[in-house]
Scaffold this active site. Structure first.
Site, PDB file in Angstrom:
ATOM      1  CG  ASP A  29       0.530  19.508  87.827  1.00 43.04           C
ATOM      2  OD1 ASP A  29      -0.193  18.927  87.397  1.00 43.04           O
ATOM      3  OD2 ASP A  29       1.980  20.307  87.085  1.00 43.04           O
ATOM      4  CB  ILE A  35      -3.244  -5.164  77.018  1.00 46.70           C
ATOM      5  CG1 ILE A  35      -4.013  -4.913  77.810  1.00 46.70           C
ATOM      6  CG2 ILE A  35      -1.584  -5.907  77.018  1.00 46.70           C
ATOM      7  CD1 ILE A  35      -4.846  -6.619  77.893  1.00 46.70           C
ATOM      8  N   PRO A  36      -3.425  -3.404  73.967  1.00 44.31           N
ATOM      9  CG  PRO A  36      -2.601  -3.219  72.919  1.00 44.31           C
ATOM     10  CD  PRO A  36      -2.625  -4.054  73.810  1.00 44.31           C
ATOM     11  CB  THR A  44      -6.386  -2.744  79.663  1.00 43.54           C
ATOM     12  OG1 THR A  44      -6.180  -4.165  80.046  1.00 43.54           O
ATOM     13  CG2 THR A  44      -6.554  -2.372  80.523  1.00 43.54           C
ATOM     14  CG  LEU A  60      -5.308   6.470  79.477  1.00 40.15           C
ATOM     15  CD1 LEU A  60      -5.368   6.132  78.579  1.00 40.15           C
ATOM     16  CD2 LEU A  60      -5.296   5.582  80.923  1.00 40.15           C
ATOM     17  CE  LYS A  79       0.195  19.212  82.531  1.00 39.33           C
ATOM     18  NZ  LYS A  79       0.468  17.724  82.974  1.00 39.33           N
ATOM     19  N   GLY A  98       2.679  25.527  84.231  1.00 44.90           N
ATOM     20  CA  GLY A  98       2.354  25.197  85.618  1.00 44.90           C
ATOM     21  C   GLY A  98       2.210  26.421  86.571  1.00 44.90           C
ATOM     22  NE  ARG A  99       6.410  23.603  88.755  1.00 43.09           N
ATOM     23  CZ  ARG A  99       7.754  22.838  89.051  1.00 43.09           C
ATOM     24  NH1 ARG A  99       8.342  22.583  89.532  1.00 43.09           N
ATOM     25  NH2 ARG A  99       7.493  22.301  87.474  1.00 43.09           N
ATOM     26  NE  ARG A 106       9.561  27.154  85.215  1.00 37.69           N
ATOM     27  CZ  ARG A 106       8.756  26.073  84.674  1.00 37.69           C
ATOM     28  NH1 ARG A 106       8.170  26.065  83.767  1.00 37.69           N
ATOM     29  NH2 ARG A 106       8.482  25.005  85.758  1.00 37.69           N
ATOM     30  CD  GLN A 159       9.927  21.288  83.220  1.00 32.22           C
ATOM     31  OE1 GLN A 159      10.312  20.461  83.656  1.00 32.22           O
ATOM     32  NE2 GLN A 159       8.727  20.762  83.837  1.00 32.22           N
TER      33      GLN A 159
HETATM   34  O1  C5P Z   1       4.935  23.292  86.418  1.00 33.78           O
HETATM   35  P1  C5P Z   1       5.921  23.673  84.945  1.00 33.78           P
HETATM   36  O2  C5P Z   1       5.595  24.318  84.205  1.00 33.78           O
HETATM   37  O3  C5P Z   1       6.675  22.764  84.953  1.00 33.78           O
HETATM   38  O4  C5P Z   1       4.317  21.786  84.797  1.00 33.78           O
HETATM   39  C1  C5P Z   1       4.985  21.820  84.208  1.00 33.78           C
HETATM   40  C2  C5P Z   1       3.237  20.695  83.529  1.00 33.78           C
HETATM   41  O5  C5P Z   1       4.027  19.920  82.511  1.00 33.78           O
HETATM   42  C3  C5P Z   1       3.736  19.481  84.545  1.00 33.78           C
HETATM   43  O6  C5P Z   1       1.793  18.984  84.754  1.00 33.78           O
HETATM   44  C4  C5P Z   1       4.704  18.655  84.395  1.00 33.78           C
HETATM   45  O7  C5P Z   1       4.159  16.603  85.120  1.00 33.78           O
HETATM   46  C5  C5P Z   1       4.224  18.166  82.727  1.00 33.78           C
HETATM   47  N1  C5P Z   1       5.062  17.713  82.032  1.00 33.78           N
HETATM   48  C6  C5P Z   1       7.129  18.267  82.264  1.00 33.78           C
HETATM   49  N2  C5P Z   1       7.369  17.935  81.817  1.00 33.78           N
HETATM   50  C7  C5P Z   1       7.401  16.435  80.601  1.00 33.78           C
HETATM   51  C8  C5P Z   1       6.475  16.313  80.580  1.00 33.78           C
HETATM   52  C9  C5P Z   1       4.672  16.883  81.088  1.00 33.78           C
HETATM   53  O8  C5P Z   1       6.845  18.846  83.009  1.00 33.78           O
HETATM   54  N3  C5P Z   1       8.853  15.916  80.096  1.00 33.78           N
END
Ligand code: C5P
Length: 224
Positions: A10, A65-66, A68, A62, A32, A204-205, A175, A184
């Site tokens: 991200d 409609i199916p 698309t 996504l 991702k 992610g982070r 985490r 989160q």
């Molecule tokens: O940085 P972090 O570990 O919080 O990133 C989590 C990733 O998962 C982000 O791309 C976020 O958009 C995605 N995500 C989430 N919670 C959800 C669905 C998707 O954090 N319920």
């Protein structure tokens, strides 16, 4: 066993995303890319990131409609994503058609209820029961429509796995013990989610914002 961690890239810049992916590629199992990345950089951006050599998860959620959604799945076929997300609430026909249009190596995974919604949102949408009831209903719908699995939180994956033994479970909101929680709310550790049946751990982070992303990825890998 391959590394179940998919790094959420991200980051606003394609170059920064690619540089981070190159750095940590030995210690994560996949990458991702979200809707924001796809809108900004399109298939060119996906090809660039795919050059890193790891499986790609296109988190496009996504919902249409199916016909698309099936067309969109066909259009991203050339990108050979390992995982693509759709919304379970798009309904059975949409889920079936999404799966039929996906490549044979692509897992189609459904988002049940966005974690940004709560019970009041469900009431406003005319949906009865608790968020948990709603998630379980949509999990059952995804299962019976023949797609591969669902996205769920670390809190739900244990129960979802019991209900759907062969399912493919993608779990974000993780985490490592001791790291910043950020926005989160209900977090669990990568190890706990894995033990409860997660197939893919989205992180992610805790890696991308770490002072040393490679070390952070290594540390997470070591707990698994
Ligand atoms: O940085 P972090 O570990 O919080 O990133 C989590 C990733 O998962 C982000 O791309 C976020 O958009 C995605 N995500 C989430 N919670 C959800 C669905 C998707 O954090 N319920």
């Amino acid at each position: 066993m391959s590394n179940p961690v998919y790094l959420a890239l991200d980051l606003p810049s394609l170059d920064a995303a690619k540089a981070l992916a190159q750095k940590v590629k030995g210690h994560v199992g996949g990458l991702k890319l979200g809707l924001e990345f796809f809108c900004a950089h399109g298939s060119h951006g996906v090809h660039e990131i795919a050059q890193v050599g790891l499986p790609i998860f296109l988190d496009l959620k996504l919902h249409d409609i199916p016909n698309t959604v099936a067309g969109a799945m066909q259009a991203i076929h050339v990108l050979e994503p390992a995982i693509v997300t759709v919304h379970a609430s798009g309904g059975r026909a949409m889920l079936e058609d999404a799966k039929a249009a996906a490549g044979e190596h692509t897992k189609v995974v459904a988002v049940t209820m966005l974690t940004s919604l709560d019970e009041r949102d469900l009431v406003k949408q005319g949906i009865g029961g608790t968020p948990h009831d709603h998630v379980m209903r949509l999990t059952e719908l995804a299962h019976s429509a023949g797609i591969d699995g669902i996205v769920c939180s670390g809190q739900e994956v244990g129960e979802a796995h019991k209900q759907w033994k062969g399912g493919f479970f993608v779990v974000p909101g993780l985490r490592p013990a001791g790291s910043a929680v950020g926005d989160q709310k209900r977090v669990v550790t990568p190890r706990k989610a894995r033990d409860d049946g997660a197939s893919v751990l989205v992180i992610g982070r805790p890696i991308s914002r770490a002072a040393d992303p490679v070390q952070a990825a290594r540390d997470i890998e070591a707990t698994l």
